[in-house]
Design an enzyme around this catalytic site. Structure first.
Site, PDB file in Angstrom:
ATOM      1  N   GLU A  75       0.858  -1.200   0.000  1.00 58.65           N
ATOM      2  CA  GLU A  75       0.000   0.000   0.000  1.00 58.65           C
ATOM      3  C   GLU A  75       0.891   1.247   0.000  1.00 58.65           C
ATOM      4  OE1 GLU A  75      -3.302   1.089  -0.238  1.00 58.65           O
ATOM      5  OE2 GLU A  75      -2.106   2.928  -0.185  1.00 58.65           O
ATOM      6  N   LYS A  76       0.807   2.011  -1.083  1.00 61.18           N
ATOM      7  CA  LYS A  76       1.720   3.146  -1.254  1.00 61.18           C
ATOM      8  C   LYS A  76       1.520   4.273  -0.254  1.00 61.18           C
ATOM      9  CE  LYS A  76      -1.030   5.291  -4.961  1.00 61.18           C
ATOM     10  NZ  LYS A  76      -1.932   4.192  -5.328  1.00 61.18           N
ATOM     11  N   HIS A  77       0.395   4.324   0.434  1.00 64.62           N
ATOM     12  CA  HIS A  77       0.149   5.411   1.391  1.00 64.62           C
ATOM     13  C   HIS A  77       0.681   5.150   2.802  1.00 64.62           C
ATOM     14  CE1 HIS A  77      -2.847   6.513  -1.671  1.00 64.62           C
ATOM     15  NE2 HIS A  77      -2.556   7.733  -1.291  1.00 64.62           N
ATOM     16  N   HIS A  96       4.422   6.778  -4.313  1.00 70.08           N
ATOM     17  CA  HIS A  96       3.170   7.541  -4.326  1.00 70.08           C
ATOM     18  C   HIS A  96       3.318   8.648  -5.360  1.00 70.08           C
ATOM     19  CE1 HIS A  96       0.173  10.497  -3.094  1.00 70.08           C
ATOM     20  NE2 HIS A  96      -0.486   9.474  -2.591  1.00 70.08           N
ATOM     21  N   HIS A 110      -2.058  15.585  -6.687  1.00 68.01           N
ATOM     22  CA  HIS A 110      -2.065  14.396  -5.824  1.00 68.01           C
ATOM     23  C   HIS A 110      -0.681  14.189  -5.214  1.00 68.01           C
ATOM     24  CE1 HIS A 110      -2.808   9.741  -5.578  1.00 68.01           C
ATOM     25  NE2 HIS A 110      -2.831  10.320  -4.382  1.00 68.01           N
ATOM     26  N   CYS A 169      -2.253  12.282   2.731  1.00 68.49           N
ATOM     27  CA  CYS A 169      -2.332  12.439   1.273  1.00 68.49           C
ATOM     28  C   CYS A 169      -3.483  13.394   0.998  1.00 68.49           C
ATOM     29  CB  CYS A 169      -2.588  11.091   0.596  1.00 68.49           C
ATOM     30  SG  CYS A 169      -3.066  11.246  -1.138  1.00 68.49           S
ATOM     31  N   HIS A 229      -6.211  10.973  -0.463  1.00 67.67           N
ATOM     32  CA  HIS A 229      -6.558   9.708   0.196  1.00 67.67           C
ATOM     33  C   HIS A 229      -6.434   9.733   1.709  1.00 67.67           C
ATOM     34  CE1 HIS A 229      -5.463   8.573  -4.040  1.00 67.67           C
ATOM     35  NE2 HIS A 229      -6.688   8.108  -3.917  1.00 67.67           N
TER      36      HIS A 229
END
Ligand code: FE2
Length: 131
Positions: free
Chosen positions: A16-18, A46, A52, A116, A119
């Site tokens: 999960e990139k976050h 990310h 973004h 983010c 997100h």
């Protein structure tokens, strides 16, 4: 009505990139400075665009068995290609990676919270022992 903590997401940073990544030794020496690196997108990058991007990371330390958490630092990332020429035309992009030096006499847990702009909030933790 929920609590903010209900909306903080958590996941394995390898998929999960976050999810923020806290990187330091598992065991540190009492009273000696050591480094902690916190980043977002270590395994899966990310996006870092005007639309973004990661706005900030805050790092906390919670000594084992104590009531309160302590803020180690709050790190803002302000450059995401913004420019008078338009979005993503700017000359500079900040990467959401920080390294901090600190010392403690107590074992405990680091908590990283990142944001983010699309997100939301993400957290991760890492325990350390003190010898
Ligand atoms: Fe995102």
């Amino acid at each position: 009505m929920g609590k903010l903590s209900d909306h903080i997401q958590e996941a394995d940073w390898k998929s999960e990139k976050h999810a923020p990544v806290i990187n330091c030794e598992d065991s540190v020496v009492k009273g000696e400075f050591f480094e902690v690196e916190v980043s977002v997108g270590k395994e899966i990058p990310h996006p870092n665009t005007t639309e973004h991007h990661i706005n900030w990371i805050t790092l906390f330390f919670h000594p084992k068995g104590e009531k309160f958490s302590y803020q180690v630092g709050h790190y803002e990332f302000s450059a995401h290609g913004e420019s008078a020429e338009g979005a993503n035309q700017g000359p500079v992009y900040s990467n959401p990676v920080v390294k901090v030096s600190l010392k403690t006499d107590k074992p405990g847990t680091f908590h990283a919270l990142s944001f983010c702009n699309i997100h939301g909030l993400w957290e991760s933790s890492k325990e350390i022992d003190v010898k």
